[in-house]
Design a protein around this motif. Structure first.
Motif, PDB file in Angstrom:
ATOM      1  N   ALA A   1     -46.362  91.528 -61.410  1.00 48.81           N
ATOM      2  CA  ALA A   1     -46.802  90.356 -62.174  1.00 48.81           C
ATOM      3  C   ALA A   1     -46.316  90.432 -63.616  1.00 48.81           C
ATOM      4  O   ALA A   1     -45.863  89.441 -64.185  1.00 48.81           O
ATOM      5  CB  ALA A   1     -48.326  90.251 -62.134  1.00 48.81           C
ATOM      6  N   SER A   2     -46.391  91.619 -64.210  1.00 48.34           N
ATOM      7  CA  SER A   2     -45.939  91.797 -65.589  1.00 48.34           C
ATOM      8  C   SER A   2     -44.442  91.507 -65.724  1.00 48.34           C
ATOM      9  O   SER A   2     -43.996  90.884 -66.699  1.00 48.34           O
ATOM     10  CB  SER A   2     -46.246  93.217 -66.063  1.00 48.34           C
ATOM     11  N   ILE A   3     -43.667  91.956 -64.744  1.00 46.84           N
ATOM     12  CA  ILE A   3     -42.220  91.706 -64.760  1.00 46.84           C
ATOM     13  C   ILE A   3     -41.933  90.208 -64.631  1.00 46.84           C
ATOM     14  O   ILE A   3     -41.119  89.648 -65.375  1.00 46.84           O
ATOM     15  CB  ILE A   3     -41.521  92.483 -63.630  1.00 46.84           C
ATOM     16  N   LEU A   4     -42.592  89.558 -63.706  1.00 44.77           N
ATOM     17  CA  LEU A   4     -42.341  88.140 -63.468  1.00 44.77           C
ATOM     18  C   LEU A   4     -42.716  87.294 -64.679  1.00 44.77           C
ATOM     19  O   LEU A   4     -41.997  86.346 -65.034  1.00 44.77           O
ATOM     20  CB  LEU A   4     -43.118  87.667 -62.238  1.00 44.77           C
ATOM     21  N   MET A   5     -43.811  87.626 -65.334  1.00 43.66           N
ATOM     22  CA  MET A   5     -44.255  86.821 -66.469  1.00 43.66           C
ATOM     23  C   MET A   5     -43.289  86.878 -67.635  1.00 43.66           C
ATOM     24  O   MET A   5     -43.262  85.980 -68.475  1.00 43.66           O
ATOM     25  CB  MET A   5     -45.653  87.258 -66.906  1.00 43.66           C
ATOM     26  N   ARG A   6     -42.467  87.907 -67.689  1.00 43.84           N
ATOM     27  CA  ARG A   6     -41.469  88.006 -68.752  1.00 43.84           C
ATOM     28  C   ARG A   6     -40.307  87.031 -68.550  1.00 43.84           C
ATOM     29  O   ARG A   6     -39.512  86.816 -69.460  1.00 43.84           O
ATOM     30  CB  ARG A   6     -40.942  89.439 -68.845  1.00 43.84           C
ATOM     31  N   LEU A   7     -40.215  86.451 -67.371  1.00 41.76           N
ATOM     32  CA  LEU A   7     -39.128  85.520 -67.097  1.00 41.76           C
ATOM     33  C   LEU A   7     -39.359  84.153 -67.721  1.00 41.76           C
ATOM     34  O   LEU A   7     -38.411  83.455 -68.050  1.00 41.76           O
ATOM     35  CB  LEU A   7     -38.960  85.344 -65.584  1.00 41.76           C
ATOM     36  N   GLY A   8     -40.599  83.745 -67.857  1.00 44.37           N
ATOM     37  CA  GLY A   8     -40.900  82.404 -68.311  1.00 44.37           C
ATOM     38  C   GLY A   8     -41.142  81.468 -67.147  1.00 44.37           C
ATOM     39  O   GLY A   8     -40.703  81.704 -66.015  1.00 44.37           O
ATOM     40  N   ALA A   9     -41.827  80.372 -67.418  1.00 48.35           N
ATOM     41  CA  ALA A   9     -42.247  79.461 -66.361  1.00 48.35           C
ATOM     42  C   ALA A   9     -41.075  78.841 -65.614  1.00 48.35           C
ATOM     43  O   ALA A   9     -41.121  78.669 -64.396  1.00 48.35           O
ATOM     44  CB  ALA A   9     -43.128  78.359 -66.952  1.00 48.35           C
ATOM     45  N   ILE A  10     -40.014  78.478 -66.336  1.00 53.97           N
ATOM     46  CA  ILE A  10     -38.881  77.810 -65.692  1.00 53.97           C
ATOM     47  C   ILE A  10     -38.239  78.723 -64.653  1.00 53.97           C
ATOM     48  O   ILE A  10     -37.993  78.323 -63.509  1.00 53.97           O
ATOM     49  CB  ILE A  10     -37.845  77.371 -66.735  1.00 53.97           C
ATOM     50  N   GLU A  11     -37.966  79.964 -65.036  1.00 48.20           N
ATOM     51  CA  GLU A  11     -37.313  80.900 -64.124  1.00 48.20           C
ATOM     52  C   GLU A  11     -38.212  81.255 -62.944  1.00 48.20           C
ATOM     53  O   GLU A  11     -37.750  81.417 -61.820  1.00 48.20           O
ATOM     54  CB  GLU A  11     -36.897  82.163 -64.873  1.00 48.20           C
ATOM     55  N   ILE A  12     -39.523  81.368 -63.199  1.00 51.57           N
ATOM     56  CA  ILE A  12     -40.439  81.703 -62.104  1.00 51.57           C
ATOM     57  C   ILE A  12     -40.461  80.586 -61.059  1.00 51.57           C
ATOM     58  O   ILE A  12     -40.315  80.827 -59.857  1.00 51.57           O
ATOM     59  CB  ILE A  12     -41.857  81.951 -62.646  1.00 51.57           C
ATOM     60  N   LEU A  13     -40.633  79.352 -61.512  1.00 53.73           N
ATOM     61  CA  LEU A  13     -40.838  78.246 -60.588  1.00 53.73           C
ATOM     62  C   LEU A  13     -39.555  77.761 -59.928  1.00 53.73           C
ATOM     63  O   LEU A  13     -39.604  77.148 -58.859  1.00 53.73           O
ATOM     64  CB  LEU A  13     -41.507  77.081 -61.322  1.00 53.73           C
ATOM     65  N   THR A  14     -38.422  78.024 -60.539  1.00 54.21           N
ATOM     66  CA  THR A  14     -37.177  77.542 -59.945  1.00 54.21           C
ATOM     67  C   THR A  14     -36.361  78.642 -59.298  1.00 54.21           C
ATOM     68  O   THR A  14     -35.362  78.347 -58.639  1.00 54.21           O
ATOM     69  CB  THR A  14     -36.296  76.847 -61.007  1.00 54.21           C
ATOM     70  N   SER A  15     -36.757  79.896 -59.471  1.00 49.32           N
ATOM     71  CA  SER A  15     -35.928  80.973 -58.942  1.00 49.32           C
ATOM     72  C   SER A  15     -36.744  82.132 -58.377  1.00 49.32           C
ATOM     73  O   SER A  15     -36.699  82.422 -57.192  1.00 49.32           O
ATOM     74  CB  SER A  15     -34.981  81.482 -60.050  1.00 49.32           C
ATOM     75  N   ALA A  16     -37.507  82.812 -59.219  1.00 44.91           N
ATOM     76  CA  ALA A  16     -38.143  84.070 -58.829  1.00 44.91           C
ATOM     77  C   ALA A  16     -39.066  83.925 -57.629  1.00 44.91           C
ATOM     78  O   ALA A  16     -39.082  84.784 -56.732  1.00 44.91           O
ATOM     79  CB  ALA A  16     -38.914  84.651 -60.014  1.00 44.91           C
ATOM     80  N   GLN A  17     -39.827  82.857 -57.577  1.00 45.92           N
ATOM     81  CA  GLN A  17     -40.796  82.716 -56.488  1.00 45.92           C
ATOM     82  C   GLN A  17     -40.123  82.470 -55.129  1.00 45.92           C
ATOM     83  O   GLN A  17     -40.772  82.541 -54.092  1.00 45.92           O
ATOM     84  CB  GLN A  17     -41.774  81.592 -56.796  1.00 45.92           C
ATOM     85  N   ARG A  18     -38.831  82.220 -55.141  1.00 52.73           N
ATOM     86  CA  ARG A  18     -38.110  81.980 -53.901  1.00 52.73           C
ATOM     87  C   ARG A  18     -37.572  83.265 -53.278  1.00 52.73           C
ATOM     88  O   ARG A  18     -36.978  83.246 -52.214  1.00 52.73           O
ATOM     89  CB  ARG A  18     -36.944  81.017 -54.156  1.00 52.73           C
ATOM     90  N   VAL A  19     -37.766  84.399 -53.969  1.00 50.63           N
ATOM     91  CA  VAL A  19     -37.173  85.653 -53.506  1.00 50.63           C
ATOM     92  C   VAL A  19     -37.797  86.118 -52.202  1.00 50.63           C
ATOM     93  O   VAL A  19     -37.094  86.512 -51.262  1.00 50.63           O
ATOM     94  CB  VAL A  19     -37.310  86.737 -54.591  1.00 50.63           C
ATOM     95  N   CYS A  20     -39.117  86.104 -52.112  1.00 45.40           N
ATOM     96  CA  CYS A  20     -39.796  86.616 -50.919  1.00 45.40           C
ATOM     97  C   CYS A  20     -41.223  86.093 -50.883  1.00 45.40           C
ATOM     98  O   CYS A  20     -41.740  85.590 -51.893  1.00 45.40           O
ATOM     99  CB  CYS A  20     -39.797  88.150 -50.909  1.00 45.40           C
TER     100      CYS A  20
END
Length: 302
Positions: free
Chosen positions: A23-42
């Motif tokens: 969670a700490s790693i993901l939050m460093r990405l910012g909302a745009i990257e999380i919702l358009t990219s990171a959450q699609r990983v797995c």
């Protein structure tokens, strides 16, 4: 002995990381990257990205200008909705409208820190209209937005816990203007930190702030060239303010470049990028985002 390393030692299974670390790693990405990219990983990351605790802070910096404003607004709304009313800290840069501000205020009354940068779609009426819905607001940062003394007055009257204000200007106005300084002095008596970069206040406006904000500890007056510190004003500032930045002090550590060319004014952006380097993250644009027939979830890999 075989000198080659064990393959198991070369590759880390990121899915085995503790949940709080992920969670700490993901939050460093910012909302745009999380919702358009990171959450699609797995699936585990997808599930984690739906947790309301992930969205107490919503960072909507649009550093690469890849997205249109309406796309960014939709992403921001989704992030706020996922918080389930828990948003405490929100940063909106290079886009933003009165409607989005109302959605944020209606969705969460817990907001303590609000940052608006180059949000030309947010008006005095828009900010004034939601101020009463943000009773816990402690920090407000406004940079290069078309807001004035009217919004400052209403925020000061509606947000009694406000301790920090940044109200940074474009330095494009000529003349002397104390209206904003007076609105701050008369309505924000609990301020501890104040930044007025590029403001057109005069000695009178500064005097009013010193009188009306007795708890002020940090004051940034860089590029406020109408302040001349006549009489004992500079001495009073030195005695009352612990951290004082004067009009001609260096701007090397200022967050934004202060360069503005006539070419910029004629049709481009008023300001260049940040002084610091921001790592560009490749964001895959996928179909269905602006498809009118989409139910809104397809874009987010449902």
């Amino acid at each position: 002995m075989d000198p080659r390393p064990d393959p198991a030692d070369e590759f880390r299974n990121w899915l085995e990381l503790p949940r709080d670390v992920t969670a700490s790693i993901l939050m460093r990405l910012g909302a745009i990257e999380i919702l358009t990219s990171a959450q699609r990983v797995c699936s585990p990351w997808r599930k984690l990205c739906k947790d309301p605790s992930m969205w107490r802070a919503v960072d909507m910096r649009n550093s690469d200008n890849q997205w249109e404003d309406y796309e960014l607004e939709r992403i921001c709304r989704d992030a706020v909705d996922r918080s389930c009313g828990q948003v405490v800290d929100i940063n909106v840069e290079n886009f933003g409208t009165d409607e989005l501000l109302r959605h944020i205020a209606d969705s969460s009354s817990q907001v303590k820190r609000l940052r608006l940068v180059r949000c030309y779609g947010i008006s005095d009426e828009g900010l004034s209209g939601v101020a009463a819905k943000l009773p816990l607001l402690e920090e407000l940062a406004i940079s290069y937005c078309p807001l004035s003394k009217f919004a400052l007055k209403d925020v000061g009257q509606s947000c009694p816990l406000l301790k920090s204000l940044k109200f940074n200007s474009r330095e494009l106005r000529y003349g002397e203007f104390d209206e904003e300084a007076l609105a701050i002095a008369e309505n924000m008596s609990e301020l501890r930190c104040l930044q007025l970069y590029g403001n057109k206040l005069t000695n009178d406006g500064l005097q009013a702030i010193l009188d009306g904000c007795p708890h002020l500890e940090s004051l940034d007056l860089r590029r406020c060239f109408n302040v001349t510190f006549a009489g004992n004003l500079e001495r009073r500032c030195a005695e009352q303010i612990k951290d004082l930045r004067l009009p001609h002090d260096s701007t090397d550590d200022y967050e934004f470049n202060d360069y503005c060319s006539f070419d910029d004014l004629s049709g481009g952006s008023y300001f260049s990028d940040y002084n610091y380097d921001y790592e560009n993250v490749d964001i895959e644009y996928f179909e269905g985002y602006d498809d009118p027939s989409s139910d809104g979830d397809d874009f987010y890999f449902d």
